[in-house]
Each structure stands twice: as structure tokens, then as C-alpha cells.
Design a protein around this motif. Structure first.
Motif, PDB file in Angstrom:
ATOM      1  N   GLY A   1      22.664  -0.438  28.298  1.00 44.76           N
ATOM      2  CA  GLY A   1      21.438  -1.588  28.672  1.00 44.76           C
ATOM      3  C   GLY A   1      21.573  -2.833  28.161  1.00 44.76           C
ATOM      4  N   LYS A   2      23.386  -3.633  27.674  1.00 48.06           N
ATOM      5  CA  LYS A   2      22.497  -4.809  27.048  1.00 48.06           C
ATOM      6  C   LYS A   2      23.302  -5.737  28.660  1.00 48.06           C
ATOM      7  N   SER A   3      22.942  -6.699  29.005  1.00 46.42           N
ATOM      8  CA  SER A   3      23.698  -7.577  29.834  1.00 46.42           C
ATOM      9  C   SER A   3      24.778  -8.197  29.559  1.00 46.42           C
ATOM     10  N   CYS A   4      25.698  -8.176  30.528  1.00 45.38           N
ATOM     11  CA  CYS A   4      27.085  -8.882  30.570  1.00 45.38           C
ATOM     12  C   CYS A   4      27.330  -9.257  31.730  1.00 45.38           C
ATOM     13  N   ALA A   5      28.966 -10.373  31.585  1.00 47.60           N
ATOM     14  CA  ALA A   5      28.973 -10.785  32.904  1.00 47.60           C
ATOM     15  C   ALA A   5      29.884  -9.914  33.754  1.00 47.60           C
ATOM     16  N   GLY A   6      29.426 -10.129  35.341  1.00 45.37           N
ATOM     17  CA  GLY A   6      29.794  -9.530  35.885  1.00 45.37           C
ATOM     18  C   GLY A   6      31.105 -10.128  36.546  1.00 45.37           C
ATOM     19  N   ARG A   7      31.292 -10.425  37.728  1.00 51.68           N
ATOM     20  CA  ARG A   7      32.380 -10.854  38.648  1.00 51.68           C
ATOM     21  C   ARG A   7      31.362 -12.209  38.981  1.00 51.68           C
ATOM     22  N   LEU A   8      32.337 -13.639  39.101  1.00 53.87           N
ATOM     23  CA  LEU A   8      32.430 -14.954  38.793  1.00 53.87           C
ATOM     24  C   LEU A   8      32.749 -15.138  40.197  1.00 53.87           C
ATOM     25  N   ARG A   9      32.311 -16.478  40.326  1.00 50.24           N
ATOM     26  CA  ARG A   9      32.786 -17.303  41.439  1.00 50.24           C
ATOM     27  C   ARG A   9      32.477 -18.884  40.873  1.00 50.24           C
ATOM     28  N   ALA A  10      33.739 -19.653  41.142  1.00 48.92           N
ATOM     29  CA  ALA A  10      33.838 -21.304  40.663  1.00 48.92           C
ATOM     30  C   ALA A  10      34.194 -21.746  41.499  1.00 48.92           C
ATOM     31  N   GLU A  11      33.816 -24.011  41.026  1.00 53.95           N
ATOM     32  CA  GLU A  11      34.274 -24.221  42.378  1.00 53.95           C
ATOM     33  C   GLU A  11      34.740 -25.041  41.511  1.00 53.95           C
ATOM     34  N   VAL A  12      35.906 -26.160  41.511  1.00 53.38           N
ATOM     35  CA  VAL A  12      35.909 -27.577  41.413  1.00 53.38           C
ATOM     36  C   VAL A  12      35.124 -28.264  41.895  1.00 53.38           C
ATOM     37  N   VAL A  13      35.027 -29.421  41.536  1.00 51.94           N
ATOM     38  CA  VAL A  13      33.937 -31.155  42.116  1.00 51.94           C
ATOM     39  C   VAL A  13      34.604 -32.251  41.719  1.00 51.94           C
TER      40      VAL A  13
END
Length: 102
Positions: A54-66
């Protein structure tokens, strides 16, 4: 080194075109040295998922260098990386929108 590069390229290819959705955390990041010309900037979108306990955690990630953390780049990143109907959580950065649904 060569194998690591191939693995990263394969993972990036697999994820290209996939968007994060549901509830996400959106943030800008600065990395590298403070000396002029040696800092990088990126936007990160991370899905918030609930694990079995029941704890929140990180799922998939998207990243972009700008080149800079600007509102135009933030809007572009959201359009390209975040699915419609997504709830976006963010900090109070001037370039990001708080509590919006995309």
C-alpha cells in the motif's frame, strides 16, 4: 563499455513512444558542475504506483535532456511523454504547472 551502450540503446528503443500515465511526479533537474557550460538540465516524469503493502513508489520513468528549464520545454516534454488524462504533481518551479491534469 560496448555491451552497456548496446543495453542502454535497446532499453531506450523499447521505451520510445511509450508515455507515462495515471499519477506522475514531474520535476526539472540540474546536474554537473557549476562552472559555466558544464551543467546539464533535464525534465523527469515518474509514475507513482502503489506496491503490495500500500505504499507509493516509483514506476516507469521518462527523462529528456534540455538546454534550459523553461516553460516552453516543460510543455513540450509533457506533450511528448505524458498520456492524456494523467494527474501531474510537481514542485513550485516557475516552469512547471501544479496539480494539473494533462
Amino acid at each position: 563499455w560496448g555491451l552497456l551502450h548496446k543495453l542502454r540503446a535497446a532499453m531506450a528503443k523499447r521505451e520510445s513512444g511509450r508515455r507515462v500515465g495515471g499519477i506522475i511526479e514531474l520535476d526539472g533537474a540540474v546536474f554537473g558542475r557549476r562552472a559555466k557550460g558544464q551543467q546539464g538540465h533535464a525534465y523527469l516524469a515518474v509514475e507513482v504506483v502503489t506496491n503490495k503493502s500500500g505504499k507509493s513508489c516509483a514506476g516507469r520513468l521518462r527523462a529528456e535532456v534540455v538546454t534550459k528549464l523553461r516553460q516552453d520545454d516543460a510543455f513540450w516534454f509533457v506533450e511528448e511523454s505524458v498520456a492524456e488524462g494523467t494527474t501531474i504533481r510537481s514542485d513550485a518551479g516557475n516552469d512547471l504547472i501544479l496539480g494539473k491534469t494533462h
